[in-house]
Design an enzyme around this catalytic site. Structure first.
Site, mmCIF file in Angstrom:
data_model
loop_
_atom_site.group_PDB
_atom_site.id
_atom_site.type_symbol
_atom_site.label_atom_id
_atom_site.label_comp_id
_atom_site.label_asym_id
_atom_site.label_seq_id
_atom_site.Cartn_x
_atom_site.Cartn_y
_atom_site.Cartn_z
ATOM 1 N N GLY A 44 -91.395 48.061 20.488
ATOM 2 C CA GLY A 44 -90.439 48.146 21.588
ATOM 3 C C GLY A 44 -90.279 49.581 22.028
ATOM 4 N N GLU A 45 -89.372 49.750 22.959
ATOM 5 C CA GLU A 45 -89.172 51.072 23.536
ATOM 6 C C GLU A 45 -87.687 51.332 23.675
ATOM 7 O OE1 GLU A 45 -91.945 51.476 26.589
ATOM 8 O OE2 GLU A 45 -91.279 53.481 27.165
ATOM 9 N N PHE A 75 -85.555 57.144 23.644
ATOM 10 C CA PHE A 75 -86.258 58.378 23.279
ATOM 11 C C PHE A 75 -87.747 58.201 23.086
ATOM 12 C CE2 PHE A 75 -81.954 59.501 21.521
ATOM 13 C CZ PHE A 75 -81.663 60.369 22.569
ATOM 14 N N GLY A 76 -88.241 57.003 23.268
ATOM 15 C CA GLY A 76 -89.676 56.800 23.080
ATOM 16 C C GLY A 76 -89.956 55.414 22.536
ATOM 17 N N LYS A 121 -90.989 55.756 15.045
ATOM 18 C CA LYS A 121 -90.421 56.074 16.357
ATOM 19 C C LYS A 121 -91.139 57.313 16.866
ATOM 20 C CE LYS A 121 -86.100 55.294 17.728
ATOM 21 N NZ LYS A 121 -84.694 55.420 18.114
ATOM 22 N N ASP A 175 -73.792 55.446 18.615
ATOM 23 C CA ASP A 175 -74.569 54.524 19.463
ATOM 24 C C ASP A 175 -74.730 53.173 18.760
ATOM 25 O OD1 ASP A 175 -75.830 53.808 21.815
ATOM 26 O OD2 ASP A 175 -77.796 54.535 21.179
#
Ligand SMILES: Nc1ncnc2c1ncn2[C@@H]1O[C@H](COP(=O)(O)OP(=O)(O)OP(=O)(O)O)[C@@H](O)[C@H]1O
Length: 352
Positions: free
Chosen positions: A37-38, A41-42, A58, A155
């Protein structure tokens, strides 16, 4: 506090360094087939180390606005934190412009893929959801109070809760966490880091964050887990609603049973637990920071079902029905319809 001053920490971090080539080989050169997945941040890739260990990598995008200090913060913080409800950090790679973070691979992916998916949500019955909620609460309590460091996640959201092979929750993504010594529990920033819908008003408006910001996000997460609805504008019975307004109105008018995800098919006995969980969710999302419980109190509330709970006051972002379809509503809608901001300045936010 500049955590890079600590030489012991640096040597600990260095022992976790992987060669870029090792991870490149493990992820089949970051092939699309390995992509999980995305995020903001990348991209995240599945990989296989030569010793057989399965990893999640990541790969921070080159244009990622996450600076070197933030990258090192993530490395430093995550390396020190170990708890069964946190994703285990295995190491990192930093070569040229390439920055990689390496974690244990968590088999069943993220919670959002289940609770918001009509087909997959049936896989999470009430007992499983209860276990997930309690596990996230314990993981967050560890971050806030039990670890040597005081960490505010900043977050917490459904896509940052991963589920292992037994559907136990593991909190992910400490990249935006801030490091605090005990007693230094509050801070102020001119940069917003997080995801709209999960951020409390004091953070969006004043950049003020504390452990109570995470408590707010946790409350939103609870309500999402119970309703199967994202904390954003949605239509219910032909009306426009936000999750927090909907939950508050349902609570006040004693129709909260209507907000329970229908796939939960409430069995006798669990209804009381679900209603108590909605109650706790409303306590956590109260507009008044002081009124929001700490995570220690929340864990206590879950552990002792006979404990009487306070009456919640109005949640943040409560939108009276008279504001629906008016300018107020449009403004809130604009904020909530942004899914992830990761790093925007307050001036950008206010200008919207
Ligand atoms: N350790 C892991 N094991 C298994 N899957 C993972 C792991 N870490 C991340 N993923 C998967 O990779 C995807 C992207 O994760 P990432 O944390 O980058 O994005 P996000 O949480 O959706 O966004 P954000 O950057 O805003 O937090 C997620 O959907 C998640 O399911």
């Amino acid at each position: 506090m500049d955590i890079t001053d600590n030489t012991t920490d640096i040597s600990t971090v260095e022992s976790l360094r992987y060669k870029f080539g090792t991870i490149k080989a493990a992820t089949n050169d970051f092939s699309d087939n390995n992509k999980l997945g995305e995020g903001g941040f990348g991209s995240v890739y599945k990989g296989y180390l030569q010793n057989g260990q399965v990893i999640a990598v990541k790969r921070l995008s080159n244009d990622s606005r996450q600076g070197e200090i933030e990258f090192k913060n993530e490395v430093m913080l995550v390396a020190k934190l170990q708890h069964r409800n946190l994703v285990r950090f295995l190491g990192f790679s930093l070569e040229g412009t390439e920055r990689l973070l390496i974690y244990e691979f968590i088999l069943n992916g993220s919670l959002d893929h289940y609770i918001f998916d009509p087909t997959k949500s049936v896989l999470l019955d009430w007992n499983t959801r209860k276990r997930i909620i309690k596990g996230v609460a314990r993981g967050l309590l560890y971050l806030h109070e039990d670890s040597r460091l005081r960490i505010i996640h900043r977050d917490l959201k459904a896509s940052n809760v991963l589920l292992d092979e037994e559907m136990n929750p593991k909190i992910a993504d400490f990249g935006m966490a801030r490091l605090f010594k005990h007693q230094e529990t509050e801070g102020c920033t001119n940069r917003i880091v997080g995801t709209y819908g999960y951020m409390p008003p004091e953070y969006i408006l004043n950049g003020q964050f504390s452990v109570k910001s995470d408590v707010f996000s946790f409350g939103v997460l609870l309500l999402e887990i119970i309703t199967g609805q994202k904390n954003q504008y949605f239509k219910i019975k032909g009306r426009s609603e936000f999750l927090l307004s909907y939950a508050w109105n349902s609570w006040r008018y004693e129709t909260a049973t209507n907000m329970i995800d229908p796939v939960l098919m409430v069995e006798s006995g669990s209804l009381q637990e679900i209603m108590r969980t909605i109650h706790i969710g409303l306590l956590c999302t109260q507009n008044d920071i002081v009124e929001r419980p700490t995570m220690a109190s929340v864990v206590h509330m879950f552990n002792i079902p006979s404990l009487t709970l306070q009456i919640p006051s109005e949640p943040a972002f409560f939108i009276p029905s008279s504001s629906i379809e008016t300018n107020d509503f449009v403004n809130y809608y604009q904020i909530f319809s942004q899914s992830s901001v990761n790093d925007v300045t307050i001036s950008t936010l206010v200008a919207r």
